[in-house]
Structures are given as C-alpha cells and as structure tokens.
Motif scaffolding. Structure first.
Motif, PDB file in Angstrom:
ATOM      1  N   ASP A  65       0.839  -1.194   0.000  1.00 24.83           N
ATOM      2  CA  ASP A  65       0.000   0.000   0.000  1.00 24.83           C
ATOM      3  C   ASP A  65       0.884   1.258   0.000  1.00 24.83           C
ATOM      4  N   ILE A  66       1.957   1.218   0.782  1.00 24.52           N
ATOM      5  CA  ILE A  66       2.912   2.336   0.828  1.00 24.52           C
ATOM      6  C   ILE A  66       3.519   2.568  -0.560  1.00 24.52           C
ATOM      7  N   VAL A  67       3.922   1.482  -1.216  1.00 19.29           N
ATOM      8  CA  VAL A  67       4.513   1.594  -2.555  1.00 19.29           C
ATOM      9  C   VAL A  67       3.500   2.171  -3.540  1.00 19.29           C
ATOM     10  N   GLY A  68       2.264   1.667  -3.499  1.00 23.13           N
ATOM     11  CA  GLY A  68       1.216   2.142  -4.405  1.00 23.13           C
ATOM     12  C   GLY A  68       0.932   3.626  -4.257  1.00 23.13           C
ATOM     13  N   VAL A  69       0.885   4.100  -3.019  1.00 28.76           N
ATOM     14  CA  VAL A  69       0.634   5.521  -2.764  1.00 28.76           C
ATOM     15  C   VAL A  69       1.846   6.361  -3.165  1.00 28.76           C
ATOM     16  N   ALA A  70       3.051   5.884  -2.837  1.00 28.29           N
ATOM     17  CA  ALA A  70       4.283   6.631  -3.162  1.00 28.29           C
ATOM     18  C   ALA A  70       4.442   6.824  -4.663  1.00 28.29           C
ATOM     19  N   VAL A  71       4.129   5.795  -5.430  1.00 32.46           N
ATOM     20  CA  VAL A  71       4.272   5.861  -6.890  1.00 32.46           C
ATOM     21  C   VAL A  71       3.327   6.912  -7.486  1.00 32.46           C
ATOM     22  N   THR A  72       2.135   7.045  -6.924  1.00 32.10           N
ATOM     23  CA  THR A  72       1.191   8.050  -7.442  1.00 32.10           C
ATOM     24  C   THR A  72       1.514   9.455  -6.922  1.00 32.10           C
ATOM     25  N   SER A  73       2.338   9.560  -5.880  1.00 37.39           N
ATOM     26  CA  SER A  73       2.666  10.865  -5.291  1.00 37.39           C
ATOM     27  C   SER A  73       4.000  11.432  -5.764  1.00 37.39           C
ATOM     28  N   ALA A  74       4.913  10.572  -6.180  1.00 33.81           N
ATOM     29  CA  ALA A  74       6.288  11.002  -6.488  1.00 33.81           C
ATOM     30  C   ALA A  74       6.382  11.763  -7.808  1.00 33.81           C
ATOM     31  N   ASP A  75       7.407  12.590  -7.907  1.00 38.15           N
ATOM     32  CA  ASP A  75       7.705  13.371  -9.112  1.00 38.15           C
ATOM     33  C   ASP A  75       8.855  12.690  -9.849  1.00 38.15           C
ATOM     34  N   GLU A  76       8.786  12.698 -11.161  1.00 37.62           N
ATOM     35  CA  GLU A  76       9.784  12.001 -11.979  1.00 37.62           C
ATOM     36  C   GLU A  76      11.118  12.752 -12.075  1.00 37.62           C
ATOM     37  N   LYS A  77      11.083  14.076 -11.909  1.00 36.46           N
ATOM     38  CA  LYS A  77      12.269  14.919 -12.154  1.00 36.46           C
ATOM     39  C   LYS A  77      13.532  14.491 -11.401  1.00 36.46           C
ATOM     40  N   PRO A  78      13.469  14.242 -10.072  1.00 37.54           N
ATOM     41  CA  PRO A  78      14.712  13.878  -9.363  1.00 37.54           C
ATOM     42  C   PRO A  78      15.380  12.616  -9.911  1.00 37.54           C
ATOM     43  N   PHE A  79      14.575  11.719 -10.468  1.00 40.25           N
ATOM     44  CA  PHE A  79      15.124  10.454 -10.954  1.00 40.25           C
ATOM     45  C   PHE A  79      15.849  10.613 -12.284  1.00 40.25           C
ATOM     46  N   HIS A  80      15.506  11.656 -13.043  1.00 39.56           N
ATOM     47  CA  HIS A  80      16.214  11.903 -14.303  1.00 39.56           C
ATOM     48  C   HIS A  80      17.660  12.299 -14.034  1.00 39.56           C
ATOM     49  N   SER A  81      17.881  13.146 -13.018  1.00 45.16           N
ATOM     50  CA  SER A  81      19.257  13.522 -12.680  1.00 45.16           C
ATOM     51  C   SER A  81      20.015  12.332 -12.095  1.00 45.16           C
ATOM     52  N   MET A  82      19.310  11.497 -11.319  1.00 47.26           N
ATOM     53  CA  MET A  82      19.949  10.282 -10.776  1.00 47.26           C
ATOM     54  C   MET A  82      20.328   9.333 -11.908  1.00 47.26           C
ATOM     55  N   ALA A  83      19.411   9.171 -12.879  1.00 49.36           N
ATOM     56  CA  ALA A  83      19.666   8.277 -14.017  1.00 49.36           C
ATOM     57  C   ALA A  83      20.848   8.786 -14.842  1.00 49.36           C
ATOM     58  N   VAL A 155      -6.020  -1.313   8.922  1.00 48.92           N
ATOM     59  CA  VAL A 155      -6.416   0.081   8.683  1.00 48.92           C
ATOM     60  C   VAL A 155      -5.437   1.048   9.349  1.00 48.92           C
ATOM     61  N   GLY A 156      -5.056   0.760  10.594  1.00 54.01           N
ATOM     62  CA  GLY A 156      -4.105   1.617  11.307  1.00 54.01           C
ATOM     63  C   GLY A 156      -2.748   1.642  10.631  1.00 54.01           C
ATOM     64  N   GLY A 157      -2.276   0.448  10.222  1.00 51.31           N
ATOM     65  CA  GLY A 157      -0.983   0.338   9.534  1.00 51.31           C
ATOM     66  C   GLY A 157      -0.981   1.078   8.207  1.00 51.31           C
ATOM     67  N   LYS A 158      -2.083   0.968   7.458  1.00 50.64           N
ATOM     68  CA  LYS A 158      -2.164   1.656   6.167  1.00 50.64           C
ATOM     69  C   LYS A 158      -2.267   3.165   6.345  1.00 50.64           C
ATOM     70  N   ALA A 159      -2.916   3.611   7.415  1.00 43.09           N
ATOM     71  CA  ALA A 159      -3.014   5.054   7.688  1.00 43.09           C
ATOM     72  C   ALA A 159      -1.624   5.631   7.960  1.00 43.09           C
ATOM     73  N   ILE A 160      -0.838   4.917   8.781  1.00 41.69           N
ATOM     74  CA  ILE A 160       0.543   5.355   9.055  1.00 41.69           C
ATOM     75  C   ILE A 160       1.374   5.273   7.769  1.00 41.69           C
ATOM     76  N   GLY A 161       1.177   4.175   7.036  1.00 44.00           N
ATOM     77  CA  GLY A 161       1.912   3.956   5.789  1.00 44.00           C
ATOM     78  C   GLY A 161       1.665   5.039   4.754  1.00 44.00           C
ATOM     79  N   LYS A 162       0.424   5.492   4.638  1.00 44.85           N
ATOM     80  CA  LYS A 162       0.097   6.546   3.673  1.00 44.85           C
ATOM     81  C   LYS A 162       0.821   7.849   4.020  1.00 44.85           C
ATOM     82  N   THR A 163       0.923   8.152   5.311  1.00 48.00           N
ATOM     83  CA  THR A 163       1.656   9.350   5.749  1.00 48.00           C
ATOM     84  C   THR A 163       3.123   9.244   5.351  1.00 48.00           C
ATOM     85  N   VAL A 164       3.709   8.070   5.584  1.00 52.81           N
ATOM     86  CA  VAL A 164       5.114   7.820   5.212  1.00 52.81           C
ATOM     87  C   VAL A 164       5.270   7.911   3.694  1.00 52.81           C
TER      88      VAL A 164
END
Length: 195
Positions: A65-83, A155-164
């Motif tokens: 769930d954390i991965v799914g939320v992070a992928v929809t929230s992250a910006d691609e720009k920082p990874f272009h400079s890393m790549a 539910v509690g774990g996913k709530a904390i996970g979404k914040t992270v």
C-alpha cells in the motif's frame, strides 16, 4: 483543436481491456494459491507461528500500500538527474512512475485485496485453534476479536503507511527501484561469482 485519433483510441481501449482481463486472472490465481498455502501452513503450525504468519500477511499488505501511494505521489524529475549519474535504481524508478496507474493498481488493489482476504482466512483459522485449545465461555467473541484486531492492524498500519508514502515518496520509489535493479542484475552477479 486536434481531432482524436479513432485508431489510437481503439488501440488504447484494447490495451485497457487486456490489462483488466490479465489482472483479473492473475488475482484469481495468486489469491487462490496464497490462500491454499497459508491455510495449509496455518493448520500445521502452532498458535504462536500462526500469529507471526498473520502479522506477516498484514505487513505485506501495508508495505505494498505504501509503494502504491508513493508511486502516485512522487515526481519524476529527481530520478532523471539520478539516471544521468547512473545511480542504481533510478531508471527502474522512472519506469515505475511512468506506469504509476498500473503499479498502484497492482500494489493497492491486487496485493492489498489478496492480503485482506488471506488475513481474514488466517484470523478465522487462529480463532478455531483458540477454541480447540481453550475453554471459552462465548466462542463468538473469539472470532469477533480476531476479525476486529486484523481490521484494526490493517487500517491503522495503512493510515501510518500513507503518511510515510506521501512524505517520503521519492525515497520509497527509489528504494523499490533499487530492489528491482538488484533483482535485474542478480544473474550477472551470480555468474561473476561462479567465474
């Protein structure tokens, strides 16, 4: 204003239908397999081990769930400079972000729902073990407490996970990218060690 291309729309519709059918079949297969394996393992293990397995299933659901939320929230720009600097995992992170909709669907819906179903089944198995090993005045309460505990943890774990996930989306996506990079290059590393 440019007219929509009917051929492109038809191709996209076919692609979407193929994706939905694929994800449907994969979910049925994976869910059935995991349920069967976890039921067999849970029935043949002690109560302490059954609780550990249940917690592991809940944790897997939360992590995905954390991965799914992070992928929809992250910006691609920082990874272009890393790549550009050839940072391991950056190219994989870009692939994840460019397929954010599908990655999110797999992580949140497929894995999340499978973990929900399997954890429910596992909690029922533990409730049955408790009833077989202990004298309980109200047997219904055991099942109710187990279900409520699993729901609360999930539910509690996913709530904390979404914040992270939202607060550290770049780190999470890069972490998954590093794992993908390591898995992709594992055969090369094993081949080098054999030499």
């Amino acid at each position: 204003m440019a007219k929509p291309d009917p051929a492109a729309e038809k191709k996209e519709r076919k692609r979407t239908i193929r994706w939905v059918v694929t994800i449907f079949l994969v979910t049925i297969f994976v869910s059935g397999s995991i349920s069967l394996i976890s039921d067999e393992v849970m029935e043949n293990s002690g109560m302490a081990m059954a609780f550990v397995i249940l917690l592991a299933i809940v944790m897997v659901g939360i992590l995905f769930d954390i991965v799914g939320v992070a992928v929809t929230s992250a910006d691609e720009k920082p990874f272009h400079s890393m790549a550009a600097r050839k940072v391991p995992g950056a190219q994989e992170a870009i692939q994840l972000l460019r397929n954010a909709e599908r990655v999110s669907s797999i992580c949140n819906d497929v894995v999340g729902d499978i973990c929900g179903v399997v954890s429910g089944s596992a909690s029922a198995t533990i409730a049955l073990q408790i009833l077989q090993n202990f004298q309980v005045a109200w047997p219904e309460v055991v099942s109710l407490v187990m279900s409520a505990m699993v729901a609360g943890l999930t539910v509690g774990g996913k709530a904390i996970g979404k914040t992270v996930a939202v607060g550290s989306c770049t780190k999470v996506v890069h972490g998954v990218g590093k794992i993908m990079y390591a898995l992709r290059h594992l055969p090369d590393l094993l081949h080098k060690k054999k030499k």
